[in-house]
Design an enzyme around this catalytic site. Structure first.
Site, short mmCIF file in Angstrom:
data_model
loop_
_atom_site.label_atom_id
_atom_site.label_comp_id
_atom_site.label_asym_id
_atom_site.label_seq_id
_atom_site.Cartn_x
_atom_site.Cartn_y
_atom_site.Cartn_z
N HIS A 1 -9.36 4.65 -38.91
CA HIS A 1 -8.52 4.65 -37.57
C HIS A 1 -7.09 4.61 -37.34
O HIS A 1 -6.36 4.61 -38.55
CB HIS A 1 -8.62 2.61 -36.78
CG HIS A 1 -8.79 2.74 -35.48
ND1 HIS A 1 -6.77 2.36 -34.73
CD2 HIS A 1 -9.33 2.13 -34.35
CE1 HIS A 1 -6.72 1.86 -33.78
NE2 HIS A 1 -8.29 2.20 -33.36
N ASP B 1 -8.26 -3.21 -44.30
CA ASP B 1 -8.73 -3.07 -42.35
C ASP B 1 -10.59 -4.05 -41.65
O ASP B 1 -11.45 -3.10 -42.24
CB ASP B 1 -8.91 -2.11 -42.11
CG ASP B 1 -8.78 -1.72 -40.14
OD1 ASP B 1 -9.04 -2.58 -39.82
OD2 ASP B 1 -8.65 -0.92 -40.00
N GLN C 1 -13.26 -3.77 -37.92
CA GLN C 1 -15.08 -3.18 -37.53
C GLN C 1 -16.22 -4.10 -38.12
O GLN C 1 -16.89 -4.41 -38.29
CB GLN C 1 -15.59 -2.16 -37.36
CG GLN C 1 -14.60 -1.41 -35.78
CD GLN C 1 -15.40 -1.88 -34.41
OE1 GLN C 1 -15.98 -1.97 -34.25
NE2 GLN C 1 -14.15 -1.64 -34.09
N LYS D 1 -12.16 -8.62 -30.97
CA LYS D 1 -13.18 -7.72 -30.90
C LYS D 1 -14.50 -9.07 -31.83
O LYS D 1 -15.35 -8.63 -32.81
CB LYS D 1 -12.95 -6.40 -32.75
CG LYS D 1 -12.12 -5.55 -31.83
CD LYS D 1 -12.16 -4.45 -32.91
CE LYS D 1 -11.00 -3.48 -33.01
NZ LYS D 1 -11.21 -2.62 -31.97
N CYS E 1 -9.87 6.72 -31.90
CA CYS E 1 -8.60 6.68 -32.26
C CYS E 1 -8.87 6.77 -33.80
O CYS E 1 -7.93 6.43 -34.62
CB CYS E 1 -7.69 5.02 -32.39
SG CYS E 1 -7.36 4.62 -30.48
N1 PLP Z 1 -9.34 -0.70 -37.35
C1 PLP Z 1 -10.36 -0.72 -36.91
C2 PLP Z 1 -11.00 0.25 -37.94
C3 PLP Z 1 -10.66 -0.72 -35.29
O1 PLP Z 1 -11.59 -0.02 -35.30
C4 PLP Z 1 -9.85 -0.95 -34.73
C5 PLP Z 1 -9.36 -0.83 -33.26
O2 PLP Z 1 -10.63 -0.33 -32.41
C6 PLP Z 1 -8.19 -1.10 -34.92
C7 PLP Z 1 -7.93 -1.31 -35.97
C8 PLP Z 1 -6.89 -1.70 -34.19
O3 PLP Z 1 -7.55 -2.51 -33.65
P1 PLP Z 1 -6.78 -3.29 -32.35
O4 PLP Z 1 -6.15 -2.16 -31.46
O5 PLP Z 1 -7.18 -4.55 -31.72
O6 PLP Z 1 -4.81 -4.01 -33.05
#
Ligand code: PLP
Length: 419
Positions: A136, A213, A216, A239, A377
């Site tokens: 992402h 990270d 998900q 999430k 993203c």
């Molecule tokens: N990392 C992953 C794998 C994601 O799917 C997302 C959001 O879709 C993020 C990071 C970023 O999350 P946030 O927008 O809540 O900071």
């Protein structure tokens, strides 16, 4: 009926009752365009159970005050609720020490914090940060900001046509200049579950710190950060069926203690004077200003909720629904699934021959079906698959076969109309 915070998890819990679970989510009773809402965008943000909404309301009605500031009872109650939520997150992640849990706004801010405070001071021109093609943007751009500042670069390990990492190719990308590795546990586009335990071992065998990270992952996979041994792990509350505005950075205490503050302001200091300022203890050193106190407390309620259902039970339900959806969508002409990894969870990203994803999203919306369209993203990943955009249906603990049937029927009509 809603689950209560203290509901015990009995050994003989009945089979997963998705109809009952759905009644915990008030928004799922909504009608869109005169049809029942079919919410298939949980990977972008999950809907909230009543216990989370009620916790927010009750906290503002009965316990709200600023934290760490007042000697008066209400402030102490709010501080105690904030502390309790931090310990809940500690337990949820299996962290050894509550001081290793830093509250942020979201996963994005948590990664930026590590990139700026941990990595940036140790990075020199010519150094490298290793990520993967499936990240992402939140796990790419913060590292690019740190790298650009000193003339370092971000390198990406390749993803196969099925959406998997090759460990050999991953190891090949590690060089003597690799200063940091950052990898998604679960891809938000492919659904691929990466072998993070193995990746941590690979990183540590070369003395390279690694960030996972888990944005998900935490809603599908039980996490034990001590067993995983990653240096850092991040996720977002929204999430995980919690409120938006609160995220978590887990960091090993030795790292957090050695890192300089990320932002300055109230609460993160020990003493302030014009001659010089000293910092508060961890984790508060990284929590400048008034946080989303009610959000933090409600994140605690969200953790109680998913734990009461049981992450294993949730994962089993979701993976059954994912298999059902995959079979159904594979019957549709001209539909190509992006991401067919052996270890996969919760998302079904696809392209439909001759139809723009934006049109899929708009037409499905007319049937009350919410799916995500665009690059999610993850532009580099889309480029890797030769796509500018795609459509994504994502599955949560409340998704049913009926949701999938409505989605597939609507998608079939879109194909008949536009292909
Ligand atoms: N990392 C992953 C794998 C994601 O799917 C997302 C959001 O879709 C993020 C990071 C970023 O999350 P946030 O927008 O809540 O900071």
């Amino acid at each position: 009926m809603t689950l209560t915070v203290d509901r015990p998890v009995a050994a003989d819990v009945p089979a997963y009752d998705v109809a009952r679970v759905r009644r915990d989510f008030p928004i799922l009773a909504t009608r869109m365009n005169d049809r029942p809402l079919v919410y298939l965008d949980t990977a972008a943000s999950a809907q909230k159970p009543a216990i989370v909404i009620d916790t927010l309301k009750r906290f503002y009605e009965q316990d709200y005050a600023n934290i760490h500031r007042g000697v008066y009872d209400l402030s102490q109650r709010a501080t105690a609720a904030d502390d309790a939520a931090r310990r809940k997150v500690q337990r949820f992640l299996g962290a050894a020490d509550w001081r290793e849990i830093v509250f942020t706004r979201n996963a994005t801010e948590a990664i930026n914090l590590v990139a700026a405070s941990f990595l940036r001071p140790r990075l020199q021109a010519g150094d490298e940060v290793l990520v993967t093609e499936m990240e992402h943007h939140a796990n790419i751009v913060p590292w690019q900001l740190a790298a650009d500042a000193v003339g370092a670069k971000v390198v990406a390990a390749p993803v196969s046509d099925t959406g998997e990492l090759s460990l050999d190719a991953f190891v090949d990308r590690i060089t003597p200049r690799t200063r940091m590795i950052a990898v998604a546990w679960v891809s938000n586009v492919l659904g691929t579950v990466n072998p993070v335990h193995e990746l941590v071992r690979i990183a540590h065998a070369r003395d390279i710190p690694i960030l996972i990270d888990a944005a998900q992952a935490v809603q599908h996979i039980p996490v034990d950060v001590q067993d995983l041994d990653a240096d850092f792990l991040v996720f977002s509350g929204h999430k995980l069926y919690g409120p938006s505005g609160v995220g978590v950075l887990y960091g090993k205490a030795t790292h957090l203690e050695a890192m300089p503050p990320y932002q300055g302001g109230g609460d993160m200091i020990d003493r302030v004077s014009f001659a010089g300022t000293t910092w508060n203890e961890i984790p508060f050193k990284f929590e400048a200003g008034t946080p989303d106190i009610a959000g933090i407390v409600a994140l605690g309620a969200a953790i109680d909720y998913v734990e009461a259902l049981g992450l294993e039970a949730i994962a089993a339900h979701e993976s059954e629904v994912l298999a059902y959806a995959t079979r159904a969508i594979n019957q549709l002409p001209g539909v190509r699934i992006i991401g067919t990894a052996r270890e996969k969870c919760s998302v079904l990203t696809f392209a439909m021959e001759g139809v723009h994803p934006q049109d899929i999203g708009a037409l499905l919306d007319l049937d009350g079906i919410a799916v995500r369209t665009g690059h999610h993203c993850a532009m580099p990943l889309h480029e890797r698959f030769g796509l500018a955009a795609s459509a994504r249906a994502s599955i949560g603990l409340y998704t049913t076969h009926e949701d999938i049937d409505a989605f597939v029927a609507s998608l079939r009509r879109v194909g008949e109309m536009l292909q």
